[in-house]
Design a protein around this motif. Structure first.
Motif, PDB file in Angstrom:
ATOM      1  N   GLN A   8     -34.899  14.631  11.956  1.00  0.00           N
ATOM      2  CA  GLN A   8     -33.829  14.451  12.931  1.00  0.00           C
ATOM      3  C   GLN A   8     -32.465  14.581  12.261  1.00  0.00           C
ATOM      4  OE1 GLN A   8     -34.208  10.728  14.998  1.00  0.00           O
ATOM      5  NE2 GLN A   8     -35.996  11.381  16.175  1.00  0.00           N
ATOM      6  N   PHE A   9     -31.639  15.447  12.809  1.00  0.00           N
ATOM      7  CA  PHE A   9     -30.254  15.571  12.387  1.00  0.00           C
ATOM      8  C   PHE A   9     -29.404  15.023  13.532  1.00  0.00           C
ATOM      9  CE2 PHE A   9     -30.841  19.622   9.558  1.00  0.00           C
ATOM     10  CZ  PHE A   9     -31.784  18.939   8.804  1.00  0.00           C
ATOM     11  N   VAL A  10     -28.625  13.991  13.269  1.00  0.00           N
ATOM     12  CA  VAL A  10     -27.809  13.372  14.314  1.00  0.00           C
ATOM     13  C   VAL A  10     -26.338  13.691  14.066  1.00  0.00           C
ATOM     14  CG1 VAL A  10     -27.198  11.223  15.485  1.00  0.00           C
ATOM     15  CG2 VAL A  10     -29.488  11.488  14.497  1.00  0.00           C
ATOM     16  N   LEU A  11     -25.668  14.199  15.090  1.00  0.00           N
ATOM     17  CA  LEU A  11     -24.232  14.451  15.050  1.00  0.00           C
ATOM     18  C   LEU A  11     -23.554  13.297  15.777  1.00  0.00           C
ATOM     19  CD1 LEU A  11     -24.305  18.231  16.099  1.00  0.00           C
ATOM     20  CD2 LEU A  11     -24.888  17.189  13.894  1.00  0.00           C
ATOM     21  N   PHE A  12     -22.757  12.518  15.046  1.00  0.00           N
ATOM     22  CA  PHE A  12     -22.184  11.271  15.569  1.00  0.00           C
ATOM     23  C   PHE A  12     -20.676  11.330  15.442  1.00  0.00           C
ATOM     24  CE2 PHE A  12     -21.368   6.552  14.702  1.00  0.00           C
ATOM     25  CZ  PHE A  12     -21.396   6.211  16.046  1.00  0.00           C
ATOM     26  N   ARG A  43     -24.775  12.797  19.519  1.00  0.00           N
ATOM     27  CA  ARG A  43     -24.251  11.480  19.887  1.00  0.00           C
ATOM     28  C   ARG A  43     -22.728  11.537  19.730  1.00  0.00           C
ATOM     29  NH1 ARG A  43     -28.592  11.550  21.484  1.00  0.00           N
ATOM     30  NH2 ARG A  43     -30.268   9.980  21.334  1.00  0.00           N
ATOM     31  N   GLY A  44     -22.106  12.293  20.633  1.00  0.00           N
ATOM     32  CA  GLY A  44     -20.658  12.480  20.594  1.00  0.00           C
ATOM     33  C   GLY A  44     -20.013  11.893  21.829  1.00  0.00           C
ATOM     34  N   ARG A  51     -13.208   2.501  15.829  1.00  0.00           N
ATOM     35  CA  ARG A  51     -13.422   1.197  16.460  1.00  0.00           C
ATOM     36  C   ARG A  51     -14.565   1.252  17.459  1.00  0.00           C
ATOM     37  NH1 ARG A  51      -7.159  -0.480  17.912  1.00  0.00           N
ATOM     38  NH2 ARG A  51      -6.603  -1.401  15.876  1.00  0.00           N
ATOM     39  N   HIS A  52     -14.556   2.283  18.310  1.00  0.00           N
ATOM     40  CA  HIS A  52     -15.650   2.450  19.260  1.00  0.00           C
ATOM     41  C   HIS A  52     -16.981   2.541  18.522  1.00  0.00           C
ATOM     42  CE1 HIS A  52     -12.234   4.086  21.680  1.00  0.00           C
ATOM     43  NE2 HIS A  52     -12.921   3.656  22.727  1.00  0.00           N
ATOM     44  N   ALA A  53     -16.992   3.320  17.450  1.00  0.00           N
ATOM     45  CA  ALA A  53     -18.238   3.564  16.720  1.00  0.00           C
ATOM     46  C   ALA A  53     -18.844   2.269  16.219  1.00  0.00           C
ATOM     47  CB  ALA A  53     -17.986   4.523  15.565  1.00  0.00           C
ATOM     48  N   LEU A  54     -18.029   1.393  15.681  1.00  0.00           N
ATOM     49  CA  LEU A  54     -18.543   0.127  15.155  1.00  0.00           C
ATOM     50  C   LEU A  54     -19.178  -0.726  16.247  1.00  0.00           C
ATOM     51  CD1 LEU A  54     -15.908  -1.156  12.553  1.00  0.00           C
ATOM     52  CD2 LEU A  54     -18.192  -0.244  12.131  1.00  0.00           C
ATOM     53  N   GLN A  55     -18.653  -0.631  17.467  1.00  0.00           N
ATOM     54  CA  GLN A  55     -19.173  -1.447  18.561  1.00  0.00           C
ATOM     55  C   GLN A  55     -20.594  -1.065  18.957  1.00  0.00           C
ATOM     56  OE1 GLN A  55     -16.249  -0.935  21.664  1.00  0.00           O
ATOM     57  NE2 GLN A  55     -14.752  -2.282  20.696  1.00  0.00           N
ATOM     58  N   VAL A  56     -20.972   0.182  18.727  1.00  0.00           N
ATOM     59  CA  VAL A  56     -22.296   0.639  19.183  1.00  0.00           C
ATOM     60  C   VAL A  56     -23.200   1.059  18.037  1.00  0.00           C
ATOM     61  CG1 VAL A  56     -21.292   1.414  21.369  1.00  0.00           C
ATOM     62  CG2 VAL A  56     -21.560   3.051  19.484  1.00  0.00           C
ATOM     63  N   LEU A  57     -22.794   0.815  16.818  1.00  0.00           N
ATOM     64  CA  LEU A  57     -23.519   1.331  15.655  1.00  0.00           C
ATOM     65  C   LEU A  57     -24.980   0.889  15.652  1.00  0.00           C
ATOM     66  CD1 LEU A  57     -22.742   3.159  13.339  1.00  0.00           C
ATOM     67  CD2 LEU A  57     -22.185   1.138  11.980  1.00  0.00           C
ATOM     68  N   ASP A  58     -25.227  -0.377  15.976  1.00  0.00           N
ATOM     69  CA  ASP A  58     -26.604  -0.875  15.972  1.00  0.00           C
ATOM     70  C   ASP A  58     -27.419  -0.303  17.123  1.00  0.00           C
ATOM     71  OD1 ASP A  58     -26.550  -2.585  13.686  1.00  0.00           O
ATOM     72  OD2 ASP A  58     -25.315  -3.984  14.815  1.00  0.00           O
ATOM     73  N   GLU A 100     -11.626   1.001   6.435  1.00  0.00           N
ATOM     74  CA  GLU A 100     -12.633  -0.050   6.413  1.00  0.00           C
ATOM     75  C   GLU A 100     -13.724   0.204   7.461  1.00  0.00           C
ATOM     76  OE1 GLU A 100     -14.732  -3.217   5.056  1.00  0.00           O
ATOM     77  OE2 GLU A 100     -13.046  -2.151   4.142  1.00  0.00           O
ATOM     78  N   ASN A 101     -13.333   0.686   8.632  1.00  0.00           N
ATOM     79  CA  ASN A 101     -14.325   1.010   9.663  1.00  0.00           C
ATOM     80  C   ASN A 101     -15.283   2.092   9.179  1.00  0.00           C
ATOM     81  OD1 ASN A 101     -13.057  -0.780  11.364  1.00  0.00           O
ATOM     82  ND2 ASN A 101     -12.054   0.773  12.613  1.00  0.00           N
ATOM     83  N   MET A 102     -14.733   3.118   8.558  1.00  0.00           N
ATOM     84  CA  MET A 102     -15.577   4.208   8.072  1.00  0.00           C
ATOM     85  C   MET A 102     -16.482   3.737   6.932  1.00  0.00           C
ATOM     86  SD  MET A 102     -14.900   6.702  10.073  1.00  0.00           S
ATOM     87  CE  MET A 102     -15.337   8.287   9.345  1.00  0.00           C
ATOM     88  N   ARG A 103     -15.996   2.814   6.145  1.00  0.00           N
ATOM     89  CA  ARG A 103     -16.824   2.233   5.086  1.00  0.00           C
ATOM     90  C   ARG A 103     -18.019   1.498   5.700  1.00  0.00           C
ATOM     91  NH1 ARG A 103     -15.597   0.958  -0.080  1.00  0.00           N
ATOM     92  NH2 ARG A 103     -13.366   1.256   0.353  1.00  0.00           N
ATOM     93  N   LYS A 104     -17.768   0.724   6.742  1.00  0.00           N
ATOM     94  CA  LYS A 104     -18.846  -0.024   7.393  1.00  0.00           C
ATOM     95  C   LYS A 104     -19.847   0.915   8.044  1.00  0.00           C
ATOM     96  CE  LYS A 104     -16.064  -4.146   8.329  1.00  0.00           C
ATOM     97  NZ  LYS A 104     -15.367  -4.962   9.383  1.00  0.00           N
ATOM     98  N   ILE A 105     -19.349   1.990   8.653  1.00  0.00           N
ATOM     99  CA  ILE A 105     -20.241   2.984   9.244  1.00  0.00           C
ATOM    100  C   ILE A 105     -21.124   3.602   8.164  1.00  0.00           C
ATOM    101  CG2 ILE A 105     -20.314   5.249  10.366  1.00  0.00           C
ATOM    102  CD1 ILE A 105     -17.720   4.400  11.848  1.00  0.00           C
ATOM    103  N   ALA A 106     -20.523   3.968   7.051  1.00  0.00           N
ATOM    104  CA  ALA A 106     -21.269   4.581   5.959  1.00  0.00           C
ATOM    105  C   ALA A 106     -22.338   3.643   5.410  1.00  0.00           C
ATOM    106  CB  ALA A 106     -20.308   5.000   4.852  1.00  0.00           C
ATOM    107  N   MET A 107     -21.986   2.397   5.188  1.00  0.00           N
ATOM    108  CA  MET A 107     -22.933   1.458   4.609  1.00  0.00           C
ATOM    109  C   MET A 107     -24.095   1.178   5.559  1.00  0.00           C
ATOM    110  SD  MET A 107     -21.630   1.307   1.739  1.00  0.00           S
ATOM    111  CE  MET A 107     -22.878   0.227   1.028  1.00  0.00           C
TER     112      MET A 107
END
Length: 253
Positions: A8-12, A43-44, A51-58, A100-107
Motif C-alpha cells: 500500500q502506498f498512501v498519499l496523505f 488521503r488528501g 494542524r488538521h493532520a494531527l487531529q486525524v492521524l490515529d 513540531e506538527n510535522m515532527r509528530k506526523i513523522a514519528m
C-alpha cells in the motif's frame, strides 16, 4: 477488503494530494505506473494544514491496523504558510508549530511498522500573479506568497534531514523549468499535468536510489498474477504466448 494483498502506498496531505488524480495528476500517474504492483491510496483533504493532520492521524493511520502501508508520501505546508489573518481565523500555522506538527506526523508514521517508508514533499512554489487572476474572488487579498512557501519548504527539508527521512524539494525542482510560471499550475497554486510530471520524476528518483529492503521501485515489484499462461495472447511465431503482465501499452515514463 479486496485481495490479493498488495503493498500500500498512501498519499496523505492537502489539496496538492486530493487533486493529484485530476488533470493527469501525479497520484494518477503513480497509480498507473504501479498497476498490478501496489495499491495507491488517496488521503488528501482540500484546505488542510498540519494542524488538521494531527487531529486525524490515529484515524487515518491506526497503529493496530492488521496491514500497514509500505510507503507514505506526505505533503503539508502550503496552507500552513498562508499569512495570518487579523481575525486569528484561517489556515496559518506559525513556523515553529508547523515544524513540531510535522515532527509528530513523522514519528507516528515511522512507528507503524519497520517496513513503512516515508517521503515528505516540501511546499511547491506558487505563481502569485496567476493566483490574483484566478482565485482573488475566492481567497480575497493575496495571502500566499512564493517567499512564504520557500520558508516552509526549507523548514520541512531541514526537519527531514534531522530525522533521516527522504524528502523532495518541490520548491526548487519546479522552478528549474524555465517556463514554470506558465506551465506548472492550473490556478497559481495547484499543479497542472506538467507540474505533476516533475513531482513523479522526483518521487521515482527517490524510489530508485533508496537503499530500502525490499525496494519499492516499480521495476523491483512483481506484477500480480504475472505467471506465463497458455491463455495469453499468441506470439507472432504462432507457437507460444506473450506474457503481457508488465506491458505498458503506450505509457510514457
Amino acid at each position: 477488503m479486496v485481495g490479493p494483498i498488495r503493498p500500500q502506498f498512501v498519499l496523505f496531505g492537502s489539496s496538492i494530494v486530493q487533486l493529484s488524480y485530476s488533470d493527469e495528476g501525479w497520484g494518477a500517474i503513480l497509480a498507473d505506473v504501479y498497476a498490478r504492483k501496489a495499491d495507491v491510496l488517496l488521503r488528501g483533504y482540500n484546505g488542510w494544514t498540519s494542524r488538521h493532520a494531527l487531529q486525524v492521524l490515529d484515524q487515518v493511520f491506526p497503529k493496530d491496523a492488521p496491514i500497514q502501508p509500505s510507503l507514505v508520501i506526505i505533503y503539508f505546508g502550503g496552507n500552513d504558510s498562508v499569512h495570518p489573518h487579523p481575525s486569528g481565523l484561517g489556515p496559518h500555522v506559525p513556523l515553529p508549530e508547523y515544524i513540531e506538527n510535522m515532527r509528530k506526523i513523522a514519528m507516528h508514521l515511522k512507528s507503524l511498522s519497520e517496513k513503512t517508508r516515508l517521503i515528505f514533499l516540501s511546499a511547491p512554489p506558487v505563481n502569485e500573479e496567476q493566483i490574483r487572476e484566478t482565485l482573488s474572488d475566492k481567497l480575497g487579498e493575496l495571502s500566499r506568497t512564493n517567499e512564504s512557501c520557500r520558508i516552509y519548504s526549507e523548514a520541512c527539508l531541514e526537519l527531514c534531514r534531522d530525522l533521516d527521512i527522504k524528502a523532495i524539494d518541490l520548491w526548487t525542482a519546479i522552478q528549474k523549468r524555465d517556463d514554470w510560471l506558465t506551465e506548472c499550475f492550473t490556478d497559481g497554486i495547484h499543479l497542472s499535468s506538467e507540474g505533476s510530471k516533475i513531482v513523479v520524476k522526483e518521487i521515482m528518483k527517490v524510489l530508485g536510489e533508496a537503499k530500502w529492503e525490499p525496494s519499492l521501485h516499480w521495476k523491483s515489484l512483481p506484477a500480480e498474477f504475472g505467471e506465463d499462461s497458455p491463455y495469453d495472447p499468441v506470439s507472432p511465431d504462432g507457437k507460444t504466448t506473450m506474457n503481457v503482465s508488465e506491458a505498458s501499452f503506450g505509457r510514457t515514463m
